[in-house]
Design an enzyme around this catalytic site. Structure first.
Site, PDB file in Angstrom:
ATOM      1  N   HIS A  97       0.857  -1.296   0.008  1.00 61.20           N
ATOM      2  CA  HIS A  97       0.178  -0.196  -0.242  1.00 61.20           C
ATOM      3  C   HIS A  97       1.010   1.368  -0.147  1.00 61.20           C
ATOM      4  CE1 HIS A  97      -2.706   3.017   1.464  1.00 61.20           C
ATOM      5  NE2 HIS A  97      -3.728   2.383   1.019  1.00 61.20           N
ATOM      6  N   GLU A 169      -3.583   2.401  -7.117  1.00 57.56           N
ATOM      7  CA  GLU A 169      -4.041   3.403  -6.238  1.00 57.56           C
ATOM      8  C   GLU A 169      -3.009   4.556  -6.510  1.00 57.56           C
ATOM      9  OE1 GLU A 169      -6.467   1.969  -2.844  1.00 57.56           O
ATOM     10  OE2 GLU A 169      -4.505   1.595  -2.349  1.00 57.56           O
TER      11      GLU A 169
HETATM   12  P1  PGA Z   1      -9.229   6.665   0.365  1.00 58.43           P
HETATM   13  O1  PGA Z   1      -8.237   5.624   0.806  1.00 58.43           O
HETATM   14  O2  PGA Z   1     -10.445   6.000  -0.408  1.00 58.43           O
HETATM   15  O3  PGA Z   1      -9.714   6.896   1.694  1.00 58.43           O
HETATM   16  O4  PGA Z   1      -8.593   7.741  -0.426  1.00 58.43           O
HETATM   17  C1  PGA Z   1      -7.874   4.422  -0.266  1.00 58.43           C
HETATM   18  C2  PGA Z   1      -6.618   3.710   0.001  1.00 58.43           C
HETATM   19  O5  PGA Z   1      -5.934   3.906   0.633  1.00 58.43           O
HETATM   20  O6  PGA Z   1      -6.713   2.460  -0.338  1.00 58.43           O
END
Ligand code: PGA
Length: 264
Positions: A97, A169
Site C-alpha cells: 500500500h 492506487e
Molecule cells: P481513500 O483510501 O479511499 O480514503 O482515499 C484509499 C486507500 O488508501 O486504499
C-alpha cells in the site's frame, strides 16, 4: 464482467470493538446480495482480525491483513507471518500500500518477497501500485506501474485470479488531500497494467487477474469508475468506513454492473 470486487482497508482507524460492530452491520446490510456477483472484503487492523472472523459470516465477507512479513516464521519483531494471518481468518494479504511504501519505506524488493510468500501460503496477494504526483507530472505513470509490477511480481509463477489481485492506487488520489482519478485516467492506467500482466504471465493468466481502482472512491464516482472496461473492482478507504454508506455504494455499483433482471 462476472463479479465485482469491492473492499476496504480500515488503516489504523478502527479498533477491536469498532471493527466487530462494523463487519456485523456490513454483513447484515448486504446479506441479500448475491455473492457469485460480489466479492466483498474488509482489511482491518491485525488485532481485530480474529474477532472479525468470529462475528462475520465467511460466506458473505472475506478478511485480509494490511501487511505481512515475508517468511513463515523467524526473528522479525513486529511482523505477522502468513500462517498467523490464516490462523486469524485472513485469506487476503494487502501488500505494498502507498502508505507502507511512502511513509514506512517499503521497497519493491520487500513487496516482491511478501507477494511470493503470500501466494506460496495460499493467501490472495493484493498488490497495490501507483505513481506519485511528481511521477504523474513528469509523464512517468505508466513506466512506474510497469516497474512496480515487474519488480513486485518477479519470479512469481503465472498466478490465477484467486492468487493475485492488483489495486491501482495513485498516491496523489489517496486520503483527505487526495483528488480522485477521473475514470478515463484510471482506465488508461488499468490498460497499461493489464498489458503488463499479459506480458508477464501470458494471455490467459494475465487476463484473469482482477484489477481494482483505489484513491478517493466515493458514492459519486464509484459507478462511473466500475463501468470502465478494465476496472473490475474498487478498493475504498474513507467512503466505506460507515457500513450503511458502504452498503449503499455496493448496491449502486451492483445495479449498474448487473441490471435488475440479471440479479434475480
Ligand atoms: P481513500 O483510501 O479511499 O480514503 O482515499 C484509499 C486507500 O488508501 O486504499
Amino acid at each position: 464482467m462476472e463479479k465485482v470486487y469491492l473492499g476496504t482497508n480500515t488503516k489504523m482507524y478502527k479498533g477491536l470493538a469498532d471493527t466487530v460492530s462494523y463487519v456485523e452491520e456490513l454483513c447484515r446490510l448486504t446479506a441479500d446480495l448475491p455473492r457469485e456477483k460480489l466479492e466483498l472484503f474488509v482489511i482491518p487492523s491485525f488485532i481485530a482480525l480474529d474477532a472479525a472472523r468470529k462475528s462475520a459470516d465467511q460466506k458473505l465477507l472475506r478478511l485480509g491483513g494490511q501487511n505481512m512479513g515475508w517468511a513463515e516464521e523467524g526473528p522479525y519483531t513486529g511482523e505477522i507471518s502468513p500462517r498467523m494471518l490464516l490462523e486469524c481468518g485472513a485469506t487476503i494479504a494487502e501488500l505494498g500500500h502507498s502508505e507502507r511504501r511512502h511513509v514506512l519505506g517499503e521497497t519493491d524488493e520487500m513487496v516482491n518477497r511478501k507477494v511470493l510468500c503470500a501466494v506460496e501460503h495460499g493467501l490472495t496477494a493484493l498488490l497495490c501500485i501507483g505513481e506519485t504526483a511528481e511521477e504523474k507530472e513528469k509523464g512517468l505513470a505508466d513506466e512506474v506501474l510497469q516497474m512496480q509490477l515487474k519488480r513486485g511480481l518477479y519470479q512469481l509463477p503465472p498466478p490465477t485470479g484467486e492468487q493475485l489481485w492488483v489495486a491501482y492506487e495513485p498516491v496523489w488520489a489517496i486520503g483527505e488531500q487526495g483528488v480522485p482519478a477521473t475514470k478515463e485516467y484510471a482506465e488508461e492506467r488499468h490498460r497499461t497494467i493489464r498489458r503488463t500482466l499479459v506480458q508477464l504471465f501470458g494471455e490467459e493468466r494475465g487476463a484473469q487477474i482482477p484489477l481494482l481502482y483505489g484513491g478517493s472512491v466515493n458514492p459519486e464516482n464509484a459507478v462511473g469508475l466500475i463501468q470502465m472496461e478494465h476496472i473490475d473492482g474498487l478498493f475504498i478507504g474513507r467512503s466505506a468506513w460507515d457500513a450503511p454508506r458502504f452498503s449503499q455504494l455496493i448496491r449502486s455499483v451492483l445495479d449498474v454492473c448487473f441490471p435488475k433482471e440479471t440479479m434475480l
